[in-house]
Design a protein around this motif. Structure first.
Motif: not given
Length: 278
Positions: A230-231, A273-275, A8-10
Motif C-alpha cells: 500500500a505504501a 486497489a491502491v493503483r 511496471d509489475r509486482f
C-alpha cells in the motif's frame, strides 16, 4: 540469464532462508513455479549457500559455495525459475554469477565497496538490503558504487532495472526492529531504482531467540507485507518454508509455505486497489 527487476509489475523473491537438501529446496521451488503461472516472469527463487552473519557461532550456515551452487542449478533445471543468493566476499561474485540471475548484498554489508563493485562488474542484477542502522537516502552510496562498477566493466545498459534496494526494518531499542513505511518512497526518490520490502526479516527479533539466536514474530508478516505494498513497494521478499519451526535458520520469522499463495493474492488485491485498477 538476463532477468531484471520489472518497473511496471509486482514481483516476488521467495524461498527458504538457507539451502537445505533437494527435498526441501525443490518442494519450495515447485510451489513457487506453480504460483508463477499467475505471475509470469516475476517470481525469483531465493536461498543462501552460506549464512555468514549468524548471531551464534554455532548457528547453521549452509552447504557452502560449491555444493550450494550445485543445489541452485538443480532448482533451475527443475523449475526454470530465476535464482537469487547472497554473496559475502568479492571473490564469490564471479562464480555465483555463473549460476544465478540476482546477487544479493546482505544488510550488514551494504557499504562494503569491494563487494558492491565486484557484484556490479558481473553484469547480473543486484539487490542491496538496507543496513538496519542506515537512513533511506544512505542507500544512494551503494547504488552509485554498483553503477560505477558497471560502467568500468562496460556492462550493457538495460531498459529494465538491474539494481534494487530492500527495506528490512531498523533497530529499535534492544533486540527488536521497527519498520518506517516512509522509507519506501524515500529510497525510491533518492536512488531511482525499484524498492523491495523484506516482510520476513522485518519481524525478526535479533538475538532474542533460544541460545542467542534471533527470534521472530511471523504472525506480523501479512500486516507488514500488505502495508508495504500500500505504501508503494515494487516487490516483496518473503522467506518461506514447509515447516518453519524445523528450519535450520530463521524459522521464527519465516512464512509457512502453505500460507504463501493466499498472502500473495491479498497483496495483489491491495496493489490493484491502491493503483486504481491500473
Amino acid at each position: 540469464m538476463t532477468w531484471r527487476f520489472p518497473r511496471d509489475r509486482f514481483f516476488l523473491i521467495a524461498g527458504p532462508c538457507v539451502l537445505e537438501d533437494d527435498a526441501v529446496n525443490l518442494l519450495v521451488a515447485r510451489k513457487l513455479a506453480e504460483l508463477a503461472r499467475l505471475l509470469p516472469g516475476t517470481i525469483v527463487f531465493k536461498a543462501s549457500f552460506d549464512k555468514a552473519n549468524r548471531s551464534n557461532a554455532k548457528g547453521h550456515r549452509g552447504p557452502g559455495l560449491v555444493e550450494g551452487l550445485s543445489s541452485l542449478h538443480r532448482v533451475r533445471k527443475a523449475t526454470a525459475l530465476p535464482l537469487l543468493t547472497d554473496v559475502h566476499l568479492p571473490e564469490q561474485c564471479a562464480p555465483v554469477a555463473e549460476v544465478v540471475d540476482v546477487l544479493q548484498i546482505p544488510a550488514f554489508l551494504c557499504r562494503q565497496t569491494d563487494l558492491l563493485e565486484a557484484a556490479g562488474a558481473t553484469g547480473r542484477s543486484i539487490n542491496v538490503k538496507k543496513g538496519q542502522w542506515l537512513h533511506p537516502e544512505g542507500m544512494c552510496g551503494a547504488v552509485d558504487k554498483i553503477q560505477a562498477a558497471r560502467v568500468s566493466a562496460e556492462v550493457p545498459a538495460s531498459t529494465e532495472s538491474s539494481i534494487a534496494v530492500t527495506e528490512r526494518g531498523s533497530f529499535f531499542g534492544y533486540g527488536d526492529l521497527v519498520v518506517d513505511m516512509r522509507s519506501i518512497a524515500r529510497m525510491r526518490h533518492a536512488t531511482g531504482v525499484p524498492v523491495i520490502f523484506d516482510a520476513t526479516h522485518s519481524v525478526q527479533r535479533p538475538g532474542m531467540g533460544e541460545g542467542g539466536a534471533s527470534g521472530g514474530a511471523r504472525e506480523h508478516i501479512p500486516a507488514l507485507a500488505l502495508a508495504a505494498v500500500a505504501a508503494g513497494a515494487d516487490g516483496l521478499f518473503l522467506e518461506t518454508h514447509p515447516d518453519p519451526d524445523r528450519a535450520p535458520s530463521d524459522g521464527p520469522n519465516m512464512l509457512p509455505l502453505g500460507e504463501l499463495e493466499g498472502l500473495v493474492m491479498r497483496v495483489l488485491a491491495v496493489r490493484e486497489a491502491v493503483r486504481g485498477g491500473a
